[in-house]
Motif scaffolding. Structure first.
Motif, PDB file in Angstrom:
ATOM      1  N   LYS A  80       0.782  -1.297  -0.203  1.00  0.00           N
ATOM      2  CA  LYS A  80      -0.196   0.050   0.024  1.00  0.00           C
ATOM      3  C   LYS A  80       0.728   1.487  -0.001  1.00  0.00           C
ATOM      4  CE  LYS A  80      -3.419   1.980   2.648  1.00  0.00           C
ATOM      5  NZ  LYS A  80      -3.229   2.921   4.047  1.00  0.00           N
ATOM      6  N   LEU A  81       1.598   1.451   0.956  1.00  0.00           N
ATOM      7  CA  LEU A  81       2.885   2.662   1.122  1.00  0.00           C
ATOM      8  C   LEU A  81       3.500   2.872  -0.420  1.00  0.00           C
ATOM      9  CD1 LEU A  81       4.448   1.617   4.383  1.00  0.00           C
ATOM     10  CD2 LEU A  81       3.263   4.017   3.545  1.00  0.00           C
ATOM     11  N   LEU A  82       4.255   1.882  -1.065  1.00  0.00           N
ATOM     12  CA  LEU A  82       4.388   1.506  -2.471  1.00  0.00           C
ATOM     13  C   LEU A  82       3.443   2.225  -3.837  1.00  0.00           C
ATOM     14  CD1 LEU A  82       6.472  -1.765  -1.887  1.00  0.00           C
ATOM     15  CD2 LEU A  82       7.499   0.436  -2.548  1.00  0.00           C
ATOM     16  N   ASN A  83       2.394   2.122  -3.027  1.00  0.00           N
ATOM     17  CA  ASN A  83       1.220   1.921  -4.685  1.00  0.00           C
ATOM     18  C   ASN A  83       1.080   4.377  -4.127  1.00  0.00           C
ATOM     19  OD1 ASN A  83       0.578   0.992  -6.778  1.00  0.00           O
ATOM     20  ND2 ASN A  83      -0.536  -0.542  -4.712  1.00  0.00           N
ATOM     21  N   GLU A  84       1.395   4.605  -2.979  1.00  0.00           N
ATOM     22  CA  GLU A  84       1.305   5.550  -2.504  1.00  0.00           C
ATOM     23  C   GLU A  84       2.859   6.529  -2.577  1.00  0.00           C
ATOM     24  OE1 GLU A  84       0.193   5.403   1.907  1.00  0.00           O
ATOM     25  OE2 GLU A  84      -1.477   4.688   0.723  1.00  0.00           O
ATOM     26  N   THR A  85       3.657   6.236  -3.158  1.00  0.00           N
ATOM     27  CA  THR A  85       4.601   7.044  -3.520  1.00  0.00           C
ATOM     28  C   THR A  85       5.574   6.680  -4.989  1.00  0.00           C
ATOM     29  OG1 THR A  85       5.198   6.128  -1.021  1.00  0.00           O
ATOM     30  CG2 THR A  85       6.932   7.881  -2.120  1.00  0.00           C
ATOM     31  N   PRO A  86       5.569   7.993  -5.517  1.00  0.00           N
ATOM     32  CA  PRO A  86       6.126   7.721  -6.669  1.00  0.00           C
ATOM     33  C   PRO A  86       7.113   6.767  -6.415  1.00  0.00           C
ATOM     34  CG  PRO A  86       6.021   9.822  -6.094  1.00  0.00           C
ATOM     35  CD  PRO A  86       5.620   8.642  -5.348  1.00  0.00           C
ATOM     36  N   LYS A  87       7.491   6.373  -7.831  1.00  0.00           N
ATOM     37  CA  LYS A  87       8.867   5.538  -7.597  1.00  0.00           C
ATOM     38  C   LYS A  87      10.190   5.944  -7.582  1.00  0.00           C
ATOM     39  CE  LYS A  87       8.975   1.032 -10.529  1.00  0.00           C
ATOM     40  NZ  LYS A  87       7.040   0.892 -11.520  1.00  0.00           N
ATOM     41  N   GLY A  88      10.099   7.015  -8.208  1.00  0.00           N
ATOM     42  CA  GLY A  88      11.285   7.755  -8.045  1.00  0.00           C
ATOM     43  C   GLY A  88      11.985   8.507  -6.632  1.00  0.00           C
ATOM     44  N   VAL A  89      11.064   8.772  -5.823  1.00  0.00           N
ATOM     45  CA  VAL A  89      11.178   8.851  -4.553  1.00  0.00           C
ATOM     46  C   VAL A  89      11.083   8.094  -3.411  1.00  0.00           C
ATOM     47  CG1 VAL A  89       9.714   9.746  -2.756  1.00  0.00           C
ATOM     48  CG2 VAL A  89       8.603  10.369  -4.983  1.00  0.00           C
TER      49      VAL A  89
END
Ligand SMILES: [Zn+2]
Ligand SMILES: [Zn+2]
Length: 565
Positions: A80-89
């Motif tokens: 869920k956290l990974l989904n909410e965060t841009p890959k680059g970030v």
């Protein structure tokens, strides 16, 4: 999954929770779990859930996540956290020297969502200005981005080559047939792996040889019966030694060291080169290519870019007059203590003499490049006076009066005409405003190229390999403009730039462009970088005829006079 991998997942979870301002207790639970797992001696996989719960610092909740990980390779909260965060970030969280708090500022306040974007912002001095950052943090971020990208597995050719030579030396002590293989054999500018191919029916003996090399470390679980795999202890560069039977050595070497474009060439009975050599085995490359009626292409040309282009030219590219390091007669884009270089004019000139060159072209930074101590008009005059004095002593060797003029935002050069006129040549380069869109970047470059004082277009895209992509340009347009205006295109030979990219050299040559292999040296050592420039120039098919600094001094001076009149 290993303990280490599980700890890594919890570590990233803790960072992401902090990034999203989650409950501090939760964050602490994950950090605590990382700590506990890292010092555990037992393999987590061997423990029952009830046993796991009892391990200090884990508890029921974490034990549950571990069960999820064992099952799915991840767990719902992390997903869920990974989904909410841009890959680059997420990738930024891996940059050493900045924690989740700073990453949050970079993302939310500066609006940067990629590591590349962050690198450009640092180059443009934007990060230093954010509250709580400063010059030093900015520098650290930049350096660690390079490190991160290396960690992600790619290295500069210049880092790979010394290791390749070291391994080669060890293999030369044996009677084995072997060759450098993979990307390094064709001088790719950055690579992820150093490969050798060894012909032997006794792979155990080859394994023993590599097990015993003190500068390498075997990665046992990645090895297979015919491939020794490990890494260099010092640099972390991955090493792979493949072993094949002597009867297959030639065809296998072609398969392992050629680019996709080469291997995809359709050669016989509707088969690609790759399919053909997987079926038909040869002990050496010559026999292999001959069986197809083909010349033995130079390894660096096996990219599918030029070697097949014209059937009549094929033989030319098996034995072409490609530029060699020893063909270079001088050097044209270099810095001294006048701007941001480390050495004096005389020291640099003497080194060039030692290298057997006929001329040394100085191109210090111009006045707008104050971060690099660029030269004001009075400094230019002072430098010219010193050059004239030195030239009296050094003749027939000659120091040429050049400058690396900044291309300003609107495409104009950095000095008034009377100063521009006083140089033997002008290298025009972009060093600021790297964030322009393609239309503006093109217009800016074309204007600089059309300036009658521009002689050479310096590092055409401003890219820094593994660090910065460079500003977007329409390569065809820029190359066409250079040809139309008699402007020479630089192949910046710094192993961290190699810009113009070699993939554009064939187009430039087709249009009749002249290229110059420029080291952009900032010290004596840097002059040697022309070597890396010639390696990539060869990949693009550059010959002596189209290489400006393969000209002798007299010829060069005549040429410079001609294009300036
Ligand atoms: Zn430059
Ligand atoms: Zn420079």
């Amino acid at each position: 999954m290993s303990n280490k991998e599980i700890a890594k997942l919890f570590k990233i979870t803790a960072s992401l929770l902090e990034l999203h301002d989650e409950n501090p207790f939760k964050i602490r639970a994950y950090s605590g779990a990382v700590f506990s797992i890292e010092k555990m001696e037992q393999d987590i996989g061997s423990l029952q859930p009830q046993e796991l719960e009892k391990v200090e610092g884990l508890g029921k909740s974490i034990a549950g996540k571990i069960a999820e990980i064992q099952e799915n390779g991840s767990f719902a909260e992390l997903d869920k956290l990974l989904n909410e965060t841009p890959k680059g970030v997420v990738q930024m969280l891996k940059i050493k020297g900045i924690g989740p708090k700073k990453v949050k500022t970079i993302w939310k306040e500066a609006g940067i969502e990629t590591v590349e974007g962050l690198s450009v912002a640092c180059e443009e001095n934007k990060i230093a200005k954010i509250k709580g950052f400063g010059e030093k943090t900015q520098q650290t971020i930049l350096e660690n981005i390079v490190f991160l990208l290396q960690q992600e597995g790619r290295f500069f050719y210049a880092e790979i080559e010394p290791l390749a030579l070291e391994i080669q030396k060890e293999l030369e002590k044996t009677t084995l047939t072997f060759s450098l293989s993979g990307q390094a054999r064709r001088f790719l500018e950055t690579e992820e792996l150093l490969q050798f191919l060894v012909a032997s029916d006794d792979s155990l003996a080859v394994f023993a040889l590599f097990d015993n090399l003190s500068f390498l470390q075997k990665t046992e679980k990645e090895c297979s019966p015919n491939a020794w795999r490990g890494k260099a202890l010092q640099s972390g560069i991955k090493v792979e030694i493949k072993i094949c039977s002597p009867a297959q050595f030639g065809s296998k070497l072609i398969l392992d060291s050629s680019g996709e474009g080469h291997l995809e060439k359709v050669v016989a009975e509707n088969q690609t080169l790759a399919q053909y050599f997987r079926k038909h085995h040869f002990s050496n490359e010559k026999e292999a290519y001959l069986s197809l009626g083909m010349p033995v292409f130079l390894p660096e040309l096996r990219e599918g870019l030029i070697e097949f282009k014209n059937e009549n030219e094929v033989s030319q590219f098996s034995n072409p007059e490609l530029i060699r390091y020893q063909d270079l007669k001088g050097t044209l884009h270099n810095h001294t203590k006048y701007s941001d270089g480390e050495n004096t004019l005389l020291e640099m000139a003497q080194k060039c003499l030692e290298m057997g060159l006929q001329y040394f072209g100085i191109a210090d930074h111009s006045k707008s490049a104050q971060y690099a101590n660029g030269l004001y008009e009075k400094d230019v005059l002072r430098q010219h006076a010193e050059i004239e004095e030195l030239n009296k002593q050094l003749a027939p060797f000659k120091i040429l009066k050049g400058i690396e003029s900044d291309i300003l935002g609107d495409g104009s050069l950095d000095y008034e005409q009377d100063i521009l006129k006083s140089f033997d040549y002008v290298v025009a380069s972009v060093h600021s405003g790297l964030g322009m869109d393609e239309t503006r970047a093109n217009a800016r470059l074309v204007k600089a190229i059309e300036n009658p004082y521009t002689t050479i277009l310096g590092h055409p895209t401003g890219r820094l390999l593994l660090r910065r992509q460079g500003y977007p340009i329409d390569h065809r347009k820029i190359i066409d403009a250079c040809v139309a205006n008699g402007v020479v295109i630089e192949i910046n030979a710094s192993p961290y730039r190699l810009d113009l990219d070699w993939r554009w050299i064939p187009y430039a040559l087709e249009k009749g462009a002249m290229l110059s292999i420029n080291p952009d040296a900032h010290d004596l050592e840097g002059l040697h970088d022309m070597y890396y420039g010639t390696l990539v120039a060869r990949k693009g098919g550059l010959t002596i005829k189209n290489c400006l600094n393969a000209m002798g001094l007299k010829e060069l001076e005549t040429y410079l006079n001609k294009i300036r009149s």
